[in-house]
Write a protein that holds these residues in place. Structure first.
Motif, mmCIF file in Angstrom:
data_model
loop_
_atom_site.group_PDB
_atom_site.id
_atom_site.type_symbol
_atom_site.label_atom_id
_atom_site.label_comp_id
_atom_site.label_asym_id
_atom_site.label_seq_id
_atom_site.Cartn_x
_atom_site.Cartn_y
_atom_site.Cartn_z
ATOM 1 N N ALA A 117 0.846 -1.197 0.000
ATOM 2 C CA ALA A 117 0.000 0.000 0.000
ATOM 3 C C ALA A 117 0.884 1.250 0.000
ATOM 4 O O ALA A 117 0.640 2.204 -0.748
ATOM 5 C CB ALA A 117 -0.929 -0.014 1.209
ATOM 6 N N THR A 118 1.943 1.220 0.811
ATOM 7 C CA THR A 118 2.844 2.372 0.885
ATOM 8 C C THR A 118 3.537 2.605 -0.455
ATOM 9 O O THR A 118 3.642 3.746 -0.932
ATOM 10 C CB THR A 118 3.888 2.158 2.002
ATOM 11 O OG1 THR A 118 3.191 1.919 3.226
ATOM 12 C CG2 THR A 118 4.799 3.351 2.162
ATOM 13 N N ALA A 119 3.983 1.513 -1.079
ATOM 14 C CA ALA A 119 4.670 1.634 -2.373
ATOM 15 C C ALA A 119 3.745 2.257 -3.416
ATOM 16 O O ALA A 119 4.177 3.079 -4.225
ATOM 17 C CB ALA A 119 5.154 0.265 -2.837
ATOM 18 N N ARG A 120 2.490 1.864 -3.404
ATOM 19 C CA ARG A 120 1.549 2.415 -4.383
ATOM 20 C C ARG A 120 1.310 3.886 -4.107
ATOM 21 O O ARG A 120 1.314 4.702 -5.030
ATOM 22 C CB ARG A 120 0.228 1.644 -4.339
ATOM 23 C CG ARG A 120 0.379 0.237 -4.881
ATOM 24 C CD ARG A 120 -0.946 -0.342 -5.381
ATOM 25 N NE ARG A 120 -0.710 -1.712 -5.812
ATOM 26 C CZ ARG A 120 -0.793 -2.781 -4.997
ATOM 27 N NH1 ARG A 120 -1.166 -2.630 -3.737
ATOM 28 N NH2 ARG A 120 -0.516 -3.980 -5.459
ATOM 29 N N LEU A 121 1.121 4.215 -2.814
ATOM 30 C CA LEU A 121 0.894 5.622 -2.456
ATOM 31 C C LEU A 121 2.100 6.476 -2.852
ATOM 32 O O LEU A 121 1.950 7.622 -3.277
ATOM 33 C CB LEU A 121 0.654 5.756 -0.944
ATOM 34 C CG LEU A 121 -0.672 5.192 -0.416
ATOM 35 C CD1 LEU A 121 -0.665 5.171 1.102
ATOM 36 C CD2 LEU A 121 -1.844 6.006 -0.953
ATOM 37 N N ALA A 122 3.280 5.921 -2.713
ATOM 38 C CA ALA A 122 4.498 6.681 -3.017
ATOM 39 C C ALA A 122 4.726 6.800 -4.519
ATOM 40 O O ALA A 122 5.643 7.488 -4.954
ATOM 41 C CB ALA A 122 5.699 6.003 -2.352
ATOM 42 N N GLY A 123 3.920 6.102 -5.300
ATOM 43 C CA GLY A 123 4.061 6.195 -6.747
ATOM 44 C C GLY A 123 5.234 5.405 -7.283
ATOM 45 O O GLY A 123 5.730 5.679 -8.378
ATOM 46 N N TRP A 124 5.679 4.399 -6.545
ATOM 47 C CA TRP A 124 6.810 3.589 -7.030
ATOM 48 C C TRP A 124 6.353 2.550 -8.044
ATOM 49 O O TRP A 124 7.154 1.984 -8.779
ATOM 50 C CB TRP A 124 7.495 2.870 -5.853
ATOM 51 C CG TRP A 124 8.127 3.817 -4.878
ATOM 52 C CD1 TRP A 124 8.471 5.116 -5.119
ATOM 53 C CD2 TRP A 124 8.465 3.549 -3.527
ATOM 54 N NE1 TRP A 124 9.017 5.675 -3.989
ATOM 55 C CE2 TRP A 124 9.029 4.739 -2.992
ATOM 56 C CE3 TRP A 124 8.368 2.427 -2.702
ATOM 57 C CZ2 TRP A 124 9.484 4.822 -1.676
ATOM 58 C CZ3 TRP A 124 8.821 2.524 -1.392
ATOM 59 C CH2 TRP A 124 9.370 3.706 -0.897
ATOM 60 N N THR A 125 5.069 2.260 -8.059
ATOM 61 C CA THR A 125 4.548 1.242 -8.973
ATOM 62 C C THR A 125 3.930 1.930 -10.179
ATOM 63 O O THR A 125 3.686 3.141 -10.157
ATOM 64 C CB THR A 125 3.458 0.412 -8.280
ATOM 65 O OG1 THR A 125 2.412 1.294 -7.875
ATOM 66 C CG2 THR A 125 3.985 -0.301 -7.060
ATOM 67 N N ASN A 126 3.687 1.153 -11.240
ATOM 68 C CA ASN A 126 2.913 1.693 -12.355
ATOM 69 C C ASN A 126 1.809 0.707 -12.700
ATOM 70 O O ASN A 126 1.617 -0.287 -12.000
ATOM 71 C CB ASN A 126 3.826 1.988 -13.550
ATOM 72 C CG ASN A 126 4.561 0.735 -14.015
ATOM 73 O OD1 ASN A 126 3.938 -0.319 -14.174
ATOM 74 N ND2 ASN A 126 5.859 0.842 -14.204
ATOM 75 N N ASP A 127 1.106 0.975 -13.798
ATOM 76 C CA ASP A 127 -0.061 0.147 -14.148
ATOM 77 C C ASP A 127 0.266 -1.329 -14.266
ATOM 78 O O ASP A 127 -0.561 -2.188 -14.035
ATOM 79 C CB ASP A 127 -0.633 0.598 -15.509
ATOM 80 C CG ASP A 127 -1.272 1.954 -15.379
ATOM 81 O OD1 ASP A 127 -1.433 2.407 -14.228
ATOM 82 O OD2 ASP A 127 -1.589 2.560 -16.421
ATOM 83 N N ARG A 128 1.512 -1.598 -14.682
ATOM 84 C CA ARG A 128 1.832 -2.986 -14.963
ATOM 85 C C ARG A 128 2.386 -3.718 -13.740
ATOM 86 O O ARG A 128 2.443 -4.950 -13.703
ATOM 87 C CB ARG A 128 2.829 -3.053 -16.118
ATOM 88 C CG ARG A 128 2.925 -4.464 -16.636
ATOM 89 C CD ARG A 128 3.760 -4.645 -17.863
ATOM 90 N NE ARG A 128 4.023 -6.084 -18.014
ATOM 91 C CZ ARG A 128 4.905 -6.566 -18.841
ATOM 92 N NH1 ARG A 128 5.609 -5.759 -19.604
ATOM 93 N NH2 ARG A 128 5.098 -7.864 -18.916
ATOM 94 N N THR A 129 2.835 -2.962 -12.738
ATOM 95 C CA THR A 129 3.516 -3.596 -11.607
ATOM 96 C C THR A 129 2.578 -4.498 -10.813
ATOM 97 O O THR A 129 1.505 -4.061 -10.407
ATOM 98 C CB THR A 129 4.058 -2.530 -10.624
ATOM 99 O OG1 THR A 129 4.618 -1.461 -11.373
ATOM 100 C CG2 THR A 129 5.082 -3.136 -9.703
#
Ligand code: ARG
Length: 581
Positions: free
Chosen positions: A357-369
């Motif tokens: 959840a933190t990684a997503r909030l931080a914008g480290w992931t993208n649509d494909r991750t």
């Protein structure tokens, strides 16, 4: 014939059923799931009519009939019947089935006609993760075995797989461990570190009993953190010795983790302040009771209060969560991972969910991750409690492997006394290790399982040794066939047992796809067991060597595909398939 790019007959079948459903009921049914499965009453059974009838407020049998009316017999489908409340029973055309098996057999590359994926992921798979200066115990067994089979499968499917052994090599226990190692050196003996279990326990006892030692240990932590040379060198010795111990175990277990896959917690030390800064800058981390915390939404404790992910402790130190965040960020950012897999036990589910959840909030992931926790249950003893030694200690993995091989050695000596001793030894190692691995992989991984030597080493039932034996038996049939000059030829599928075996075999591609998607090796196990039992009935009902030329050639060919299927399936599970047993 339809396209040969896939051997899975479910793919063209599914396409045809969806087209028929659309023809009968229009686009509103475009998202229907044909829900195809093998059945006693037909080659495959589709049960989409019931759900569709509910949606369309129609009678399920009528819905099924309307779909069936749009499914004329063709080069794949031989015939259709409606049964029960609205099941669509499908019989495949025999020539089609035979052609699928031919396609598997014709592939000289050993892939049984299954091409590598066209949409390759970069997968980072985090598994095993033992702790430095501690002996590997049964708590790391499942992560190691499940993780390795997933790594093998995804790699075979054509994904780029990066293995990460996230060993615990940092933190306060290293103060006492280093101090204890230095004491041993002063006393002229470092032998102790080779017995990792005892080494750790002695250090712990000194720490608990001797306040001056505890003091030294605490000061040693500070020296370690500040990069003191002698301290770091001693710490490295602990790591090297431990990694050597892990490597020996991986080799004994046939696990593909290499020393170069070890990227321990300490590897991320330099990144930790940066990670905390970034999360603070992005407004995600806040100070709470002197610690820096992220409160990803959706995580509340029993009291309803939000649960923090602590990324910097009150004393300024960083912990497990920060390290995992830094690793995750690096795996995406630097390693370019599109799929991150964590093979870690169920108790860490919340930790991982908060991390993701933190990684997503931080914008480290993208649509494909994709971020995935491959969770698993516990290994239990016969008392249904966590597996322990009689003394109540956790069971060391090295002891487990030796016992497995010792037990298998006896079994093989009884079953195959005619084989030379070195051959018996090779088989016993394969059987012992295979038994442990298969028992761990065969059940849905989220469930606990009872560790039972007798059951896992049995040569009948859904066990590793049974499948290995089934494979060896087919190889022996093939050796006899070769000796008698019987070669493989065009496949015909006539007898019901031949049909059942063919229907089992052609599922391979679809099973591997599903297993790779859901990261569930037990699907492969169930499939292999299905193939082995189908082969057994086939061999009972359909003589191979004694049948006349054309039939014999076809049956030899079926044996070849069955043997290759079992060997490949076992290889993807990380289990050896000896040629004879
Ligand atoms: N060393 C940890 C343990 O023994 C497991 C590490 C799992 N991996 C991770 N990225 N947290 O429990």
């Amino acid at each position: 014939m339809p396209t040969m790019s896939t051997i899975d007959p479910l793919v063209p079948l599914r396409d045809r059923i969806l087209a028929a459903t659309r023809a009968a009921f229009g686009d509103q049914t475009a998202d229907a799931d044909p829900a195809l499965h093998r059945s006693q009453h037909a080659d495959y059974q589709a049960d989409l009519a019931l759900a569709l009838a509910r949606k369309l407020k129609k009678n399920p049998r009528e819905v099924a009939s309307a779909i069936a009316a749009e499914l004329p017999a063709d080069d794949v489908i031989a015939g259709i019947e409606i049964s029960g409340p609205g099941f669509i029973n499908i019989m495949l055309r025999t020539e089609y089935l035979a052609a699928r098996i031919e396609h598997m057999r014709a592939d000289a590359s050993g892939r049984l006609g299954m091409p590598p994926t066209v949409r390759a992921d970069r997968v980072v798979i985090d598994y095993s993760g033992p702790n430095i200066a501690k002996e590997m115990h049964v708590g790391h067994l499942r992560s190691t075995i499940i993780g390795d089979s997933i790594a093998r499968l995804l790699e075979w499917q054509g994904h780029t797989v990066i293995r990460r052994n996230h060993v615990g090599d940092w933190g306060t226990p290293f103060g006492m461990l280093i101090e204890h190692l230095l004491d041993e050196r002063t006393a002229g003996s470092e032998a102790g570190v080779r017995e990792l279990g005892a080494f750790y326990r002695t250090a712990r006892r000194k720490f608990d009993d001797d306040p001056t030692f505890a003091d030294r240990a605490r000061r040693r932590v500070v020296l370690l953190q500040s990069g003191d040379r002698e301290t770091l060198a001693t710490w490295r010795r602990l790591i090297d010795t431990s990694v050597e111990h892990f490597s020996q175990l991986y080799a004994a277990l046939g696990v593909t983790l290499a020393p170069t896959d070890v990227v321990g917690e300490s590897a991320y030390n330099a990144l930790l302040p940066e990670v905390v800064d970034e999360l603070a800058r992005k407004g995600l981390a806040h100070e709470s009771e002197g610690a820096m915390c992220v409160f990803p939404p959706g995580f509340a404790g029993r009291d309803g209060e939000p649960v923090p992910l602590i990324i910097r402790k009150q004393d300024g130190g960083y912990g497990y969560a920060t390290t995992d965040l830094a690793a995750l960020r690096q795996r995406i950012g630097e390693l370019g991972a599109t799929r991150l897999i964590y093979v870690i036990g169920a108790p860490q589910a919340q930790h991982l969910a908060m991390l993701f959840a933190t990684a997503r909030l931080a914008g480290w992931t993208n649509d494909r991750t994709r971020l995935e926790h491959v969770s698993f249950g516990s290994v239990l003893g016969s008392d249904k409690k966590m597996l322990k030694t009689r003394a109540g200690d956790s069971v060391s993995l090295a002891a487990l492997v030796s016992e497995a091989v010792a037990r298998a050695t006896q079994i093989v000596a009884e079953k195959s006394p005619e084989l030379p001793a070195d051959e018996q030894a090779r088989i016993a190692t394969a059987v012992g290790v295979g038994a442990i691995k298969y028992a761990d992989l065969a059940n849905d991984r989220v469930k606990d399982y009872v560790f039972d030597w007798t059951r896992m080493l049995a040569f009948d039932g859904n066990t590793g040794p049974y499948l290995m034996y089934a494979h060896a038996r087919i190889r022996s049939i093939l050796r006899k066939a070769a000796g008698a000059g019987a070669t493989a030829g065009a496949i015909t599928v006539d007898a019901p047992q031949e049909r059942a075996l063919a229907l089992a075999l052609v599922q391979f591609e679809g099973i591997l796809d599903r297993a790779g998607e859901t990261l569930q090796p037990h699907r492969i196990c169930a499939f292999l067991y299905d193939v082995a039992t189908a082969f057994s009935s086939f061999y009972e009902g359909c003589p191979v060597l004694k049948s006349e030329d054309g039939v014999r050639a076809s049956r030899v060919a079926l044996c070849e595909v069955a043997a290759q299927t079992l060997a490949l399936g076992l290889a993807l599970l990380g289990i050896a398939a000896p040629e004879q047993m």
